[in-house]
Scaffold this active site. Structure first.
Site, short mmCIF file in Angstrom:
data_model
loop_
_atom_site.label_atom_id
_atom_site.label_comp_id
_atom_site.label_asym_id
_atom_site.label_seq_id
_atom_site.Cartn_x
_atom_site.Cartn_y
_atom_site.Cartn_z
N GLU A 179 0.82 -1.22 0.00
CA GLU A 179 0.00 0.00 0.00
C GLU A 179 0.85 1.27 0.00
O GLU A 179 0.49 2.28 0.59
CB GLU A 179 -0.99 -0.02 1.19
CG GLU A 179 -1.94 -1.21 1.13
CD GLU A 179 -2.89 -1.30 2.31
OE1 GLU A 179 -2.87 -0.40 3.18
OE2 GLU A 179 -3.66 -2.28 2.38
N GLU A 284 -5.23 -7.76 -1.41
CA GLU A 284 -6.12 -7.62 -0.25
C GLU A 284 -7.43 -7.01 -0.73
O GLU A 284 -7.44 -6.07 -1.53
CB GLU A 284 -5.56 -6.69 0.83
CG GLU A 284 -4.43 -7.23 1.67
CD GLU A 284 -4.01 -6.24 2.76
OE1 GLU A 284 -4.89 -5.54 3.31
OE2 GLU A 284 -2.81 -6.15 3.04
#
Length: 374
Positions: A179, A284
């Site tokens: 991320e 994810e």
């Protein structure tokens, strides 16, 4: 047009050589197996699946996913946060000794392991969410470089301790600095320059492979928000330092908005995967507490089935108010059974039936040469 589109989806792309020229035989097999499985469907993954679930912890052989559909995930996610501190448990309270055992169980049962790392801020000692500047300090010559190198030593020791019953080093997908296009971790976009991030990634890969002789890893590059190919590749460390590409995206608003963003980003990801010879994955995703009874087959699956992906991983079942996979009696449990039965999804039993010795994919000609890293 639909038939043409589906034909393109089924056309194998040219797979780039692994990031590690000295990868173990098992790691090479995993790389090729991921490629081969992708031709058959999208594997389902779940974070911490064997460690705990809603209403239970550390019960041998238990899994919320298996309890619902009678089959385990094909991919199992784990986290290494606090390993760098020498703790006995990770940041989610899973003992590292148990984590080794889970990873071995998954490998020997035919599943695939992927490891993220919510490492603490090495410059301040704060958590991974301490966004004080750190990357500049941990690069070679920086004030905290010795700390970070010592952390990598601990990481290497753990990776080299992952062994099957026959002594084989267990191959795992390692997904550090995930991320990174967001700014909520110390390695995030506003916490370092693109050059600093690329240098950090390359240094980490080189140190583990060259200095510590860790050769059982596949490296996954996993973004958060991005709008186009340029955004996604802004901090790209180079094709020779990555094996798998992906991104994280959770549903936080309407299903329609989530599907729109998911389609846009999967389209970009698939184009990049084909251009760079990388294995794509949705690293994810999920909807917390899954209140929508048909979320699996009416929200997630209609998007996924139009893309060629290795796996999709939903987050952990940590608490009664924080879970992403169903458990028996949960609102979406019956729909999850349909998701499991769908021809586009692969769970453990089907995935393990495809032997590890996959056919060798075609490699880019320039990647057949052994690369030398400086």
């Amino acid at each position: 047009m639909k038939h043409i589109f589906l034909a393109l989806l089924l056309t194998p792309f040219i797979l780039h050589a692994q990031s590690d020229p000295q990868a173990t035989p098992a790691a090479k097999q995993l790389h090729q197996r991921l490629y081969k499985l992708m031709q058959r469907g999208i594997m389902f993954g779940h974070q911490d699946d064997l460690a705990y679930g809603v209403g239970w912890k550390y019960e041998h052989g238990r899994s919320d996913v298996r309890s619902v559909c009678g089959d385990g995930p094909a991919v199992y996610g784990w986290d290494l946060g606090h390993l760098e501190l020498g703790r006995s448990h990770n940041l989610d309270s899973v003992p590292f000794d148990s984590l080794r055992s889970y990873i071995r169980t998954v490998y020997e049962s035919g599943g695939i392991n992927t490891l993220s790392w919510h490492g603490n801020n090495p410059a301040t000692g704060g958590s991974a969410w301490d966004t004080s500047l750190a990357v500049t300090a941990i690069l070679p010559g920086g004030s905290s470089s010795a700390t970070y190198t010592a952390w990598l030593d601990k990481l290497a020791d753990f990776m080299l301790s992952l062994k099957a019953g026959d002594g084989t080093l267990i191959p795992v997908i390692f997904r550090p600095f995930h991320e990174h296009t967001g700014s909520w971790f110390w390695w995030g976009q506003h916490q370092c320059t693109s050059m600093e991030f690329r240098t950090l990634w390359q240094y980490t890969v080189n140190y583990l492979q060259i200095q510590k002789h860790v050769h059982n890893l596949l490296f996954a590059y996993s973004a958060a928000d991005f709008n186009n190919e340029k955004d996604y590749l802004e901090r790209w460390p180079g094709d020779d330092f990555v094996d798998i590409i992906g991104f994280d995206l959770y549903q936080s608003g309407s299903a329609a908005n989530y599907q729109h963003l998911l389609r846009e980003r999967l389209h970009v990801l698939q184009e990049i995967a084909a251009a760079h010879g990388m294995i794509p994955a949705l690293t994810e995703t999920g909807l917390e507490r899954i209140p929508e009874a048909s979320w699996w087959t009416q929200t997630l699956l209609p998007v996924l089935q139009n893309y060629k992906l290795s796996y999709v991983l939903v987050w952990r079942n940590g608490r009664p108010d924080h879970y992403y996979a169903p458990y028996p009696g949960q609102a979406s449990a019956e729909d999850f059974k349909k998701f499991h039965a769908n021809e586009h999804t692969l769970f453990l039993e089907e995935a393990k039936s495809i032997k590890d010795k996959a056919e060798s994919p075609t490699l880019k000609a320039e990647s057949i040469k052994q690369k030398v890293k400086s």
